[in-house]
Design an enzyme around this catalytic site. Sequence first.
Site, PDB file in Angstrom:
ATOM      1  N   GLN A 255       0.830  -1.201   0.000  1.00 14.04           N
ATOM      2  CA  GLN A 255       0.000   0.000   0.000  1.00 14.04           C
ATOM      3  C   GLN A 255       0.871   1.260   0.000  1.00 14.04           C
ATOM      4  O   GLN A 255       0.587   2.227  -0.694  1.00 14.04           O
ATOM      5  CB  GLN A 255      -0.916  -0.016   1.228  1.00 14.04           C
ATOM      6  N   HIS A 258       2.123   3.052  -3.166  1.00 12.73           N
ATOM      7  CA  HIS A 258       1.197   3.724  -4.085  1.00 12.73           C
ATOM      8  C   HIS A 258       1.525   5.196  -4.273  1.00 12.73           C
ATOM      9  O   HIS A 258       1.543   5.708  -5.390  1.00 12.73           O
ATOM     10  CB  HIS A 258      -0.241   3.593  -3.596  1.00 12.73           C
ATOM     11  N   GLU A 322     -10.214   1.589   3.521  1.00 10.91           N
ATOM     12  CA  GLU A 322     -10.479   1.188   2.132  1.00 10.91           C
ATOM     13  C   GLU A 322     -10.226  -0.325   1.993  1.00 10.91           C
ATOM     14  O   GLU A 322     -11.075  -1.072   1.528  1.00 10.91           O
ATOM     15  CB  GLU A 322      -9.549   1.966   1.197  1.00 10.91           C
ATOM     16  N   HIS A 323      -9.034  -0.754   2.398  1.00 10.34           N
ATOM     17  CA  HIS A 323      -8.692  -2.179   2.406  1.00 10.34           C
ATOM     18  C   HIS A 323      -8.455  -2.605   3.847  1.00 10.34           C
ATOM     19  O   HIS A 323      -7.722  -1.933   4.575  1.00 10.34           O
ATOM     20  CB  HIS A 323      -7.397  -2.453   1.646  1.00 10.34           C
ATOM     21  N   ASP A 356      -6.570  -6.428  -5.731  1.00 10.11           N
ATOM     22  CA  ASP A 356      -6.192  -5.296  -6.582  1.00 10.11           C
ATOM     23  C   ASP A 356      -6.184  -5.697  -8.051  1.00 10.11           C
ATOM     24  O   ASP A 356      -6.419  -4.869  -8.926  1.00 10.11           O
ATOM     25  CB  ASP A 356      -4.783  -4.798  -6.222  1.00 10.11           C
ATOM     26  N   HIS A 415     -53.379  16.302  -5.478  1.00 12.13           N
ATOM     27  CA  HIS A 415     -52.936  14.913  -5.325  1.00 12.13           C
ATOM     28  C   HIS A 415     -54.149  14.015  -5.040  1.00 12.13           C
ATOM     29  O   HIS A 415     -54.292  12.931  -5.592  1.00 12.13           O
ATOM     30  CB  HIS A 415     -51.937  14.788  -4.171  1.00 12.13           C
TER      31      HIS A 415
END
Lengths: 425, 425
Positions: A255, A258, A322-323, A356, A415
């Site tokens: 990670q 990245h 996220e992960h 991934d 209505h």
Amino acid sequence: MQVINYPTPEQYATIIQRPVMDFEEIEQRVRPIMEAVKTRGDEALREYSLQFDKVAIRDIRVTPEELEQAESQLTPELKEAIQVAYQNIETFHRVQKEAVQKVETMEGVTCWRKSVAIQKVGLYIPGGTAPLFSTVLMLGIPAKLAGCEELVLCTPPNAQGQIHPAILFTANLIGIQKVYKVGGAQAIAAMTFGTESISKVYKIFGPGNQYVTAAKQLATKEGVAIDMPAGPSEVAVLADRSARPAFIAADLLSQAEHGVDSQVLLITDHPPLVEDVQKEVESQLAQLPRKEIAVKALENSRMVLTKTMDKALELVNEYAAEHLIIATDNADELADSIYNAGSVFLGHYTPESAGDYASGTNHTLPTYGFARNYSGVSLDSFIKKVTFQKITKAGIEKLGPYVEEMAAAEQLDAHKNAVTVRIKE
Amino acid sequence: MQVINYPTPEQYATIIQRPVMDFEEIEQRVRPIMEAVKTRGDEALREYSLQFDKVAIRDIRVTPEELEQAESQLTPELKEAIQVAYQNIETFHRVQKEAVQKVETMEGVTCWRKSVAIQKVGLYIPGGTAPLFSTVLMLGIPAKLAGCEELVLCTPPNAQGQIHPAILFTANLIGIQKVYKVGGAQAIAAMTFGTESISKVYKIFGPGNQYVTAAKQLATKEGVAIDMPAGPSEVAVLADRSARPAFIAADLLSQAEHGVDSQVLLITDHPPLVEDVQKEVESQLAQLPRKEIAVKALENSRMVLTKTMDKALELVNEYAAEHLIIATDNADELADSIYNAGSVFLGHYTPESAGDYASGTNHTLPTYGFARNYSGVSLDSFIKKVTFQKITKAGIEKLGPYVEEMAAAEQLDAHKNAVTVRIKE
């Protein structure tokens, strides 16, 4: 990495803090780009490509020949890997299709939902340091499965005006024919407003740098939907005494490589793991080509030791990763307690990188704590659910009086009257 | 209503135009309200309630006694109607629950999605001209079905500091205990930042005036999700020679009475219908208490005559109506051609107001053309889908080499290594 021992709940807010994002300034720089593309179309796209990507684009659209020829530039091994990933991703997303289910809520009153593809969607694939052909799979496959009619893909060319053959091969494999050599905020602007070459779309997907992110935010003000709000990528690893330090270190580093703003988090109830993982991180780090990026990302990162697994789970849910990797023997059991996460990887042999690339799940996931209120990309992201209802004359005679009663109480007489004229007939 | 005969495709853009919304100025006025509530909490809420709603609120939260006592102030007929609507809405939304479906994409690689409730959600119910208890049903029922842990409801009190008993009765029926006497932008601010009385939530739902809408947009910049972008309400009626002018006029007026910025559209291939509906509109309009609002809304509205039903369908899809009524004998058949709409009402006995109140479908729908890229509120709106995966040792040995190949091609060596360490073990 910062080490925090036995935090109190008051400390959670600090632990779960992400690197600060400030888009105000970037938005100011992106606004004129959006405006220029809106008013001057392709001409503006060419100018910005020259200015930012240092390339004079002749043909904005990739030709069918370029798409076909990309295959010859890939090794058989890479082609096979992409095809295997394709199969798995297709398998996982295909089961997300829902059949129409008609419900008779009352006699003569039938209601249902139908999934309908968003007609026109745009996919953005970043260029830069690496050719993210995996993202072409992750966005293109569900878009095709959903049945989106118009699929536009924008990605920046290199200095020679070319797109990486792995991106072209993957696009061609999926059947994406409209591939454009445009990147950055100007690509998002093109898909938002349309230009002579590039069609306006209804929803834009894909990752990107902060200019792309800011442009996507501005696109929403023009009525275009986006996949989700963006933030730097992140992983949390929840581990106990059964975990292997080498595996965890590898996951944290995968990670961290990245980007410098990535964040990684280790949460454990097993004291020796903190030091063991630190040592492994250092030794593995030495071998990495993207070492410098990873080192910076680790500065934003934390190892947290908790008294119990329950405390660890509490923090994991607060963080909303996220992960999330659960590196324990009883990962399946712990999974039941997770309510905030994008994608969860269970057990010692499930690295994030499997998801991934190739296990089948989608890798476009909510970052930055958005896992509290957003889902990752799935088939759902490319469809709308339209509701339908059909009421018979007998049905409206039965349901109608209740509608009249409620409409009158809300002081909406027209209505009410829409029912009355039908019952009276 | 403007009448347009046999438009060319070039005219479509004008026909589908909505009344212009400009939030820039309103946003400027809402920003300081957001800021004040963020920094001064309840104190700011009290000040704004005094300033905007002309009411000094003593207790911000509705007491359990107030909730319980509301029932005694409703007629048995209204209570029964609300209960019938409750049942139908619950029935329709309950079938939207999805079972977990595990998929083995490859031997030893198992992936699935799990629906998890968004923990904390806020519901905004407007006050103003009418007590919209129907919206309490439409938002509260799916929130409860989803299993949202914390449910906050904000609604403005009247000049006596009270909330309409129909709203309290409905909230109590659903089991919403946290009801607060706060409206407007300050209510949205309270749910965004939290105050001493009101909890911060992760997602905010509900309609409102332009201040509420602007506040919801600003909330998204603070990481809070919202149900969907808002715009004025609208209906399109697609009709042929089988349609009853009186029914259509009633449907158009039931939309027009919502607000001066509402829009209604009649699209037909049957020339006499245009005049017949116009006459009916005029005669029904005379009877309406909200006549003045409806007259203004009709000024934004259009009747369009097309050569064929195919042309009419084309225009209907271009318009992407929030509500679409298909007033034809073959409505079921035509429904198959609809790909842009929020909710579709089929046949001559299915007025929009049935879906607005009690048939079972949700009435929180995408307006302003957002039906092209957004769905209406459903159970899905209150959940996230978290993906899970579990890979066995044999599984990673099989899948791993493909992941390594792809990671290497994307120049992400740490991603590759997270697999390698596991295969090597």
